[in-house]
Design a protein around this motif. Structure first.
Motif, PDB file in Angstrom:
ATOM      1  N   VAL A 108     -21.280  82.553 -81.359  1.00  0.00           N
ATOM      2  CA  VAL A 108     -21.772  83.071 -80.079  1.00  0.00           C
ATOM      3  C   VAL A 108     -20.638  83.730 -79.306  1.00  0.00           C
ATOM      4  O   VAL A 108     -20.821  84.803 -78.719  1.00  0.00           O
ATOM      5  CB  VAL A 108     -22.431  81.942 -79.247  1.00  0.00           C
TER       6      VAL A 108
ATOM      7  N   LEU B 245     -20.074  87.080 -80.830  1.00  0.00           N
ATOM      8  CA  LEU B 245     -21.184  87.960 -80.493  1.00  0.00           C
ATOM      9  C   LEU B 245     -21.074  88.434 -79.046  1.00  0.00           C
ATOM     10  O   LEU B 245     -21.311  89.603 -78.743  1.00  0.00           O
ATOM     11  CB  LEU B 245     -22.502  87.216 -80.728  1.00  0.00           C
TER      12      LEU B 245
ATOM     13  N   VAL C  92     -27.628  93.038 -78.130  1.00  0.00           N
ATOM     14  CA  VAL C  92     -28.355  91.804 -78.408  1.00  0.00           C
ATOM     15  C   VAL C  92     -29.613  91.798 -77.551  1.00  0.00           C
ATOM     16  O   VAL C  92     -29.530  91.824 -76.320  1.00  0.00           O
ATOM     17  CB  VAL C  92     -27.494  90.559 -78.113  1.00  0.00           C
TER      18      VAL C  92
ATOM     19  N   ASP D 102     -32.040  89.390 -77.994  1.00  0.00           N
ATOM     20  CA  ASP D 102     -32.242  87.974 -77.706  1.00  0.00           C
ATOM     21  C   ASP D 102     -31.539  87.171 -78.780  1.00  0.00           C
ATOM     22  O   ASP D 102     -31.294  87.671 -79.882  1.00  0.00           O
ATOM     23  CB  ASP D 102     -33.721  87.613 -77.670  1.00  0.00           C
ATOM     24  N   ALA D 103     -31.218  85.937 -78.450  1.00  0.00           N
ATOM     25  CA  ALA D 103     -30.523  85.082 -79.411  1.00  0.00           C
ATOM     26  C   ALA D 103     -30.750  83.630 -79.042  1.00  0.00           C
ATOM     27  O   ALA D 103     -31.034  83.296 -77.894  1.00  0.00           O
ATOM     28  CB  ALA D 103     -29.024  85.398 -79.422  1.00  0.00           C
TER      29      ALA D 103
ATOM     30  N   THR E 176     -29.495  79.424 -80.618  1.00  0.00           N
ATOM     31  CA  THR E 176     -28.780  78.634 -81.615  1.00  0.00           C
ATOM     32  C   THR E 176     -29.531  77.347 -81.894  1.00  0.00           C
ATOM     33  O   THR E 176     -30.289  76.837 -81.053  1.00  0.00           O
ATOM     34  CB  THR E 176     -27.354  78.267 -81.155  1.00  0.00           C
TER      35      THR E 176
ATOM     36  N   LEU F  66     -27.507  80.533 -86.124  1.00  0.00           N
ATOM     37  CA  LEU F  66     -27.607  81.524 -85.056  1.00  0.00           C
ATOM     38  C   LEU F  66     -28.765  82.442 -85.405  1.00  0.00           C
ATOM     39  O   LEU F  66     -28.785  83.052 -86.480  1.00  0.00           O
ATOM     40  CB  LEU F  66     -26.302  82.327 -84.958  1.00  0.00           C
TER      41      LEU F  66
ATOM     42  N   VAL G 137     -30.610  85.782 -84.109  1.00  0.00           N
ATOM     43  CA  VAL G 137     -30.265  86.870 -83.199  1.00  0.00           C
ATOM     44  C   VAL G 137     -31.076  88.128 -83.508  1.00  0.00           C
ATOM     45  O   VAL G 137     -31.271  88.485 -84.663  1.00  0.00           O
ATOM     46  CB  VAL G 137     -28.736  87.150 -83.224  1.00  0.00           C
TER      47      VAL G 137
ATOM     48  N   THR H 270     -30.976  92.040 -82.784  1.00  0.00           N
ATOM     49  CA  THR H 270     -29.997  93.047 -82.382  1.00  0.00           C
ATOM     50  C   THR H 270     -30.459  94.446 -82.761  1.00  0.00           C
ATOM     51  O   THR H 270     -31.373  94.626 -83.561  1.00  0.00           O
ATOM     52  CB  THR H 270     -28.639  92.799 -83.064  1.00  0.00           C
TER      53      THR H 270
END
Length: 164
Positions: free
Chosen positions: A20, A23, A34, A36-37, A39, A120, A122, A124
């Motif tokens: 993170v 990123l 990004v 949305d992401a 963990t 993770l 993500v 993108t």
């Protein structure tokens, strides 16, 4: 450009948190966008993983926490509780399949993200691939899902399998 959903698995429960930071740096340098992401961190002695949406990385218009909640509920918490839940789960998986999250995705993530690991998730776009690859070199992340083209996926797998 369409968003890409990518899931990276780490061999320990803190690996995703380290990713993170990387990123976040890439986002601040405008080397990747990004959308949305989130963990997942699964302590070795826990029955369920800890999940966290990364609101501070997401672009405007990011998916709601409801999306991640439904996805992680489907992946890690939803036992077979009967026909009503089964029907709701079926409707949910049908909707998610439209964005590349199908039964194979669910099974693969369930099998690989286990106690003692982290991941993770993500979404993108607009990534400067070479710079992103350089930033993550040596992170020992394993790509377990992407909706990239086969050529792009192969390039990512190769980049992340290289050792420092």
């Amino acid at each position: 450009m369409a968003a890409t959903l990518t899931v990276w698995k780490f061999a320990d429960e803190s690996g995703a948190d380290g990713a993170v930071s990387t990123l976040k740096e890439l986002t601040q340098q405008d080397l990747i966008k990004v959308h949305d992401a989130a963990t997942v961190s699964w302590p070795i002695d826990a029955k369920k993983p800890k999940t966290r949406q990364l609101n501070n990385l997401a672009a405007a218009g990011a998916m709601s926490g409801t999306f991640w909640g439904m996805l992680f509920g489907l992946l890690f918490f939803v036992p077979l509780l009967g026909a009503a839940v089964g029907a709701a789960t079926g409707a949910l998986t049908g909707m998610l399949a439209d964005v590349g999250i199908d039964d194979d995705f669910i099974d693969n993530v369930r099998q690989q993200v286990t106690p003692g690991t982290s991941a993770l998730f993500v979404m993108t776009s607009e990534g400067v691939r070479d710079r992103v690859r350089e930033a993550f070199a040596g992170s020992h992340a394993e790509l377990i899902h992407t909706n990239l083209s086969r050529e792009d996926e192969a390039a990512l797998r190769e980049a992340f399998s290289e050792e420092e």
